[in-house]
Design a protein around this motif. Sequence first.
Motif, PDB file in Angstrom:
ATOM      1  N   GLU A  38      23.170  27.204   4.666  1.00 31.06           N
ATOM      2  CA  GLU A  38      22.815  25.842   4.281  1.00 31.06           C
ATOM      3  C   GLU A  38      21.300  25.718   4.360  1.00 31.06           C
ATOM      4  O   GLU A  38      20.698  25.983   5.396  1.00 31.06           O
ATOM      5  N   LEU A  39      20.670  25.333   3.255  1.00 35.08           N
ATOM      6  CA  LEU A  39      19.209  25.269   3.184  1.00 35.08           C
ATOM      7  C   LEU A  39      18.631  24.191   4.090  1.00 35.08           C
ATOM      8  O   LEU A  39      17.620  24.406   4.755  1.00 35.08           O
ATOM      9  N   ASP A  44      11.680  22.439   2.391  1.00 37.41           N
ATOM     10  CA  ASP A  44      10.867  21.219   2.331  1.00 37.41           C
ATOM     11  C   ASP A  44       9.795  21.188   3.408  1.00 37.41           C
ATOM     12  O   ASP A  44       8.649  20.843   3.146  1.00 37.41           O
ATOM     13  N   LYS A  45      10.193  21.559   4.617  1.00 39.64           N
ATOM     14  CA  LYS A  45       9.258  21.503   5.746  1.00 39.64           C
ATOM     15  C   LYS A  45       8.466  22.793   5.923  1.00 39.64           C
ATOM     16  O   LYS A  45       7.535  22.837   6.722  1.00 39.64           O
ATOM     17  N   VAL A  48       9.587  27.851   9.738  1.00 36.01           N
ATOM     18  CA  VAL A  48      10.357  29.058  10.042  1.00 36.01           C
ATOM     19  C   VAL A  48      11.361  28.830  11.171  1.00 36.01           C
ATOM     20  O   VAL A  48      12.406  29.477  11.219  1.00 36.01           O
ATOM     21  N   SER A  49      11.093  27.914  12.061  1.00 36.50           N
ATOM     22  CA  SER A  49      12.014  27.665  13.174  1.00 36.50           C
ATOM     23  C   SER A  49      13.339  27.061  12.702  1.00 36.50           C
ATOM     24  O   SER A  49      14.330  27.094  13.431  1.00 36.50           O
ATOM     25  N   LEU A  50      13.368  26.538  11.475  1.00 34.22           N
ATOM     26  CA  LEU A  50      14.600  25.974  10.922  1.00 34.22           C
ATOM     27  C   LEU A  50      15.414  27.012  10.151  1.00 34.22           C
ATOM     28  O   LEU A  50      16.555  26.757   9.785  1.00 34.22           O
TER      29      LEU A  50
END
Length: 117
Positions: A38-39, A44-45, A48-50
């Motif tokens: 899941e993107l 958008d942000k 890399v931590s996401l």
Amino acid sequence: MLYEITLSRMEFYAAHGCYELERTVGGRFEVDLSLKVELGSVADKDDVSLAVNYLEVYRCVARQMSIGQRTIERVATNIIAAVKSEFPSVCCVRCTVAKLAPPLGGKVGRVSVTIEG
């Protein structure tokens, strides 16, 4: 929206096999892994931590490869379960586990299974 992460041709020395000698001596294996993820807000942000950490995915696969099994089908299903457990944003995993130069009595480069879940 989904995106796909692919880790190709990860090679491991492991003790998988239906014969006692294979489980004692071990052999070479190759793993290909594709993750549908899941993107969310990763792109958008630009954070890399996401994102799913590829190094942590590799380590997850390596841990599963270190657990001896009789069939590569079991190895692949264990990898899929572990990845989905450790990375909740992963929706689907396609895993190919190949035994390189399997002991089949003749020259065979590899035998593999692919499982998706």
